[in-house]
Motif scaffolding. Structure first.
Motif, short mmCIF file in Angstrom:
data_model
loop_
_atom_site.label_atom_id
_atom_site.label_comp_id
_atom_site.label_asym_id
_atom_site.label_seq_id
_atom_site.Cartn_x
_atom_site.Cartn_y
_atom_site.Cartn_z
N PHE A 47 0.82 -1.21 0.00
CA PHE A 47 0.00 0.00 0.00
C PHE A 47 0.85 1.26 0.00
O PHE A 47 0.45 2.27 -0.57
N GLN A 50 2.16 0.91 -4.00
CA GLN A 50 1.23 0.79 -5.12
C GLN A 50 -0.11 1.51 -4.96
O GLN A 50 -0.72 1.87 -5.96
N ASP A 51 -0.55 1.67 -3.74
CA ASP A 51 -1.87 2.25 -3.51
C ASP A 51 -1.82 3.07 -2.22
O ASP A 51 -2.42 2.70 -1.21
N SER A 53 -2.17 4.98 1.00
CA SER A 53 -3.38 5.11 1.81
C SER A 53 -2.97 5.32 3.26
O SER A 53 -1.85 4.98 3.64
#
Length: 190
Positions: A47, A50-51, A53
């Motif tokens: 996370f 790549q993403d 948050s």
């Protein structure tokens, strides 16, 4: 060699589930030293890279959270090529990288102890990594179940949240990870 294959297989399935947008809860009831925390670290690293948050990692105690930050998280952040440099160097002035919180582009990581209700306040998280939940106290101070407190931190993200729980079970019928496992699909590796 067989043990390495088994660990790789378990972690691969957990990683696949963590990357599946339809999965919101993963409960890993396991024996000791089989890679549950490593799977949690992989989820955190994914996370961050790549993403990005907001992420919350909950250890049984505040001291455990500090030790985890120094002994496991910091080496992963420094030694993993895709993560190196994403979290500011803790030695830099105004690094955004104190022991229990890490800033990175698009998100932040907070490390708290299940024994400290203060650690849950003011936190919103899309991803929650609950480590060794059978070691958690029944209540975070006077504020209730730390697992429920962590789950509430994800309310803003609804279906986009991910909650990963892992633990070695303790007493049958009283184990938090056993209860979580029984709520799931009760999948077994072999």
């Amino acid at each position: 060699l067989q043990m390495d294959i088994k660990i790789e297989g378990i972690n691969r399935e957990i990683m696949d589930a963590a990357g599946d947008p339809t999965v919101q809860d993963i409960s890993f009831m396991k024996c000791a030293r089989i890679g549950g925390t490593e799977a949690g670290l992989n989820i955190v690293g994914y996370f961050i890279d790549q993403d990005p948050s907001p992420i919350l990692v909950v250890q049984p105690t505040v001291d455990d959270a500090k030790d985890f930050s120094k002994e496991q998280l910091a080496p992963m952040l420094a030694d993993t090529p895709c993560l190196a440099g994403k979290v500011k160097d803790p030695r830099a002035r105004d690094s955004g990288n104190p022991l229990q919180s890490k800033q990175f582009p698009g998100g932040a990581l907070f490390l708290v102890g299940a024994n400290s209700p203060r650690g849950f306040r003011r936190r919103t998280a899309r991803v929650v990594d609950l480590e060794e939940i059978d070691g958690y106290p029944v209540s975070a101070g006077t504020e209730g179940d730390p697992i429920a407190l962590a789950r509430r931190r994800t309310a803003t993200f609804g279906y986009r949240r991910l909650i990963y729980k892992n633990s070695t079970p303790t007493l049958k019928g009283l184990s938090a990870i056993e209860a979580a496992y029984l709520e799931g699909d009760q999948r077994r590796y072999y």
